[in-house]
Motif scaffolding. Structure first.
Motif, PDB file in Angstrom:
ATOM      1  N   ALA A 118       0.913  -1.028  -0.052  1.00 56.46           N
ATOM      2  CA  ALA A 118       0.142  -0.209   0.005  1.00 56.46           C
ATOM      3  C   ALA A 118       0.975   1.147   0.008  1.00 56.46           C
ATOM      4  CB  ALA A 118      -0.982   0.027   1.053  1.00 56.46           C
ATOM      5  N   TRP A 119       0.439   2.438  -0.610  1.00 59.76           N
ATOM      6  CA  TRP A 119       1.062   3.524  -0.503  1.00 59.76           C
ATOM      7  C   TRP A 119       0.247   4.818  -0.358  1.00 59.76           C
ATOM      8  CZ3 TRP A 119       0.733   8.193  -3.291  1.00 59.76           C
ATOM      9  CH2 TRP A 119       2.078   8.771  -3.594  1.00 59.76           C
ATOM     10  N   LYS A 151      -3.115   2.661  -4.022  1.00 56.93           N
ATOM     11  CA  LYS A 151      -2.231   4.110  -3.707  1.00 56.93           C
ATOM     12  C   LYS A 151      -3.520   5.075  -3.500  1.00 56.93           C
ATOM     13  CE  LYS A 151       0.571   1.872  -7.126  1.00 56.93           C
ATOM     14  NZ  LYS A 151      -0.137   0.669  -7.968  1.00 56.93           N
ATOM     15  N   ALA A 154      -1.935  12.419  -2.786  1.00 57.94           N
ATOM     16  CA  ALA A 154      -1.686  13.261  -1.745  1.00 57.94           C
ATOM     17  C   ALA A 154      -2.802  14.162  -1.351  1.00 57.94           C
ATOM     18  CB  ALA A 154      -0.772  14.374  -2.594  1.00 57.94           C
ATOM     19  N   ALA A 156      -5.427  13.326   0.005  1.00 61.52           N
ATOM     20  CA  ALA A 156      -6.660  12.742   0.291  1.00 61.52           C
ATOM     21  C   ALA A 156      -6.894  12.331   1.758  1.00 61.52           C
ATOM     22  CB  ALA A 156      -6.630  11.356  -0.558  1.00 61.52           C
ATOM     23  N   LEU A 169      -6.718   3.440  -7.136  1.00 64.00           N
ATOM     24  CA  LEU A 169      -5.901   4.485  -7.177  1.00 64.00           C
ATOM     25  C   LEU A 169      -6.731   5.664  -6.594  1.00 64.00           C
ATOM     26  CD1 LEU A 169      -3.420   6.280  -7.768  1.00 64.00           C
ATOM     27  CD2 LEU A 169      -4.242   6.204 -10.040  1.00 64.00           C
ATOM     28  N   ALA A 172      -5.116  12.678  -6.004  1.00 60.56           N
ATOM     29  CA  ALA A 172      -4.924  13.633  -4.961  1.00 60.56           C
ATOM     30  C   ALA A 172      -6.048  14.528  -4.522  1.00 60.56           C
ATOM     31  CB  ALA A 172      -3.678  14.475  -5.585  1.00 60.56           C
ATOM     32  N   GLY A 173      -6.077  14.998  -3.218  1.00 63.71           N
ATOM     33  CA  GLY A 173      -7.091  15.704  -2.933  1.00 63.71           C
ATOM     34  C   GLY A 173      -8.756  15.262  -2.605  1.00 63.71           C
ATOM     35  N   SER A 174      -8.736  13.947  -3.178  1.00 63.37           N
ATOM     36  CA  SER A 174      -9.993  13.392  -2.966  1.00 63.37           C
ATOM     37  C   SER A 174     -10.554  13.218  -1.416  1.00 63.37           C
ATOM     38  CB  SER A 174      -9.931  11.825  -3.570  1.00 63.37           C
ATOM     39  OG  SER A 174      -9.635  12.014  -4.730  1.00 63.37           O
ATOM     40  N   GLY A 188     -12.186  13.316  -6.489  1.00 62.19           N
ATOM     41  CA  GLY A 188     -13.313  14.457  -6.203  1.00 62.19           C
ATOM     42  C   GLY A 188     -13.569  14.444  -4.739  1.00 62.19           C
TER      43      GLY A 188
END
Lengths: 199, 199, 199
Positions: A118-119, A151, A154, A156, A169, A172-174, A188
């Motif tokens: 996991a990342w 993954k 960033a 999120a 996946l 970012a920002g979700s 989103g």
């Protein structure tokens, strides 16, 4: 060839493998509230970078790496070749598989599960309390689960108890409010499916 | 009138200008993997606040200021009168112009470019890897570019390679997935234009 | 039964109550720019965890707790039984009531107000500057107000001057651009009402 800096504080009942490096201003094996002597194991080849704090009662595999100023609370189980980036926080009772990478400034609360590979990207925030400060909230914490090779991009945010499927996946920002299917790509606020991972 | 705290660790091959202050529990000039003796330059008048870590091979201009517990990796080029706030992270191979201000808890990854007077708010996260952990990802990193006098609001996220145009304003909490034109104001997730800067 | 670690730095003019613990690598009572000898008060029973920095001129009540690597600037007024989590930042001129909990990695800027029992989740970011770097911006800072028993979910962002009403709940990852009525539940970017708190 490891070494323990003169300024590092290593508490009793810490068991270190071979070639472990602990840099300046670290504190390892911090007794927690209710500590009953539980040992702390850190496997061979670990590099604990400066100003990092690791509480007692952790069982950490080989090849562990931390960035600087990392904070790991007590009683976690952490696999081999795990890396936790600068300023990240892992609370207690977290389960982390092998080859997991937590990037910088991430937050991983109690009862989270991060499976192998996991990342988590920088500033990712996992949560576990649906109604903070409600009476009894501590008995109903639900840590998110990030499945194998998933993954999380960033910055999120994962809501309590959310499961991110294998190989998925998260953009970012979700803000992830529902489970993410295996191999799905979501993005989103709230996160919605936008594709599928093909590799 | 600068001073270096007794508890600060300053590695060899660090060149400091006049009146540089390095506070307690800082580490400056940390050798990086593959370090071949590259020097670290920090210009006159710098104030490096407590618990800050700066790696070797940085070239930093005059009037540099850090908050507390800042982390700066190796081989960055940083101009004059730059300030990096408490808990912020600057990775390696980053280019930062003059009079740039990075507020607190921000994340600036490898290959980012921040031009003169750029401003990053607290908790801003820049990213550079479109597909984390993909084979060869390290050869395809694309750092964002924040052009002259652009401002990125608190807790905004910039996707890899995004260019924020000169004088533009990114609203707090935005997720920026496309380039932002000069003087544009954008907001939302994904960020969309909502106006133009008139000043 | 408190204790002050040998490596902790405690500046002059710091007044500590009974049973105060200050852990390793902390710095307490740091003089600020323009400091005119203002004292720092920390009430009985405080636990200041490792690597925490607290500036001079704070008035802090009983039962104060910090996580590790917390940063508290000068001239704040903080009530009783307040807890500030690991890596969180409280800037200056902030007013914090009793029994407030600030979780980990949060950011609380100048002139913010957190009333009794307010709760900020991990990575919550409050802001106070509508137009960063505009001339005169420092004279027009508007800190958010989080009213009694309101809760702000993880990684949410509050725009300058926003008021979160008593007992309200801001969903994780929200970007709050308008005032939140008492007992309202809001979520999204921008945050919109999605319900009412019934308890």
């Amino acid at each position: 060839m490891g070494s323990i800096a003169a300024t590092a504080v290593v508490h009793p009942n810490v068991s270190l493998g071979e070639d472990v490096t602990i840099e300046d201003f670290c504190i390892v094996g911090v007794p927690f509230q209710g500590w009953a002597g539980e040992a702390t194991f850190i496997g061979s080849g670990a590099v604990i970078r400066s100003h990092t704090v690791i509480y007692a009662g952790n069982r950490i595999g080989r090849g562990f790496q931390t960035g600087h100023k990392v904070n790991v609370r007590e009683l976690n189980v952490i696999g081999d070749d795990v890396s936790i980036g600068t300023h990240s926080i892992v609370e207690h009772h977290v389960t982390i598989g092998n080859r997991v990478r937590i990037h910088s400034q991430a937050f991983v609360p109690e009862f989270s599960v991060l499976e192998d590979e996991a990342w988590l990207g920088p500033n990712v925030v996992l949560t576990n309390a649906r109604y903070p400060r409600e009476p009894g909230v501590k008995d109903r914490l639900e840590g998110p689960v990030v499945r194998r090779n998933a993954k999380v991009g960033a910055n999120a945010t994962l809501l309590p108890g959310v499961v991110v499927g294998a190989d998925a996946l998260v953009g970012a920002g979700s803000v992830v409010t529902r489970d993410v299917p295996e191999r799905a790509i979501v993005a989103g606020n709230p996160a919605r499916p936008i594709g599928t991972v093909h590799y």
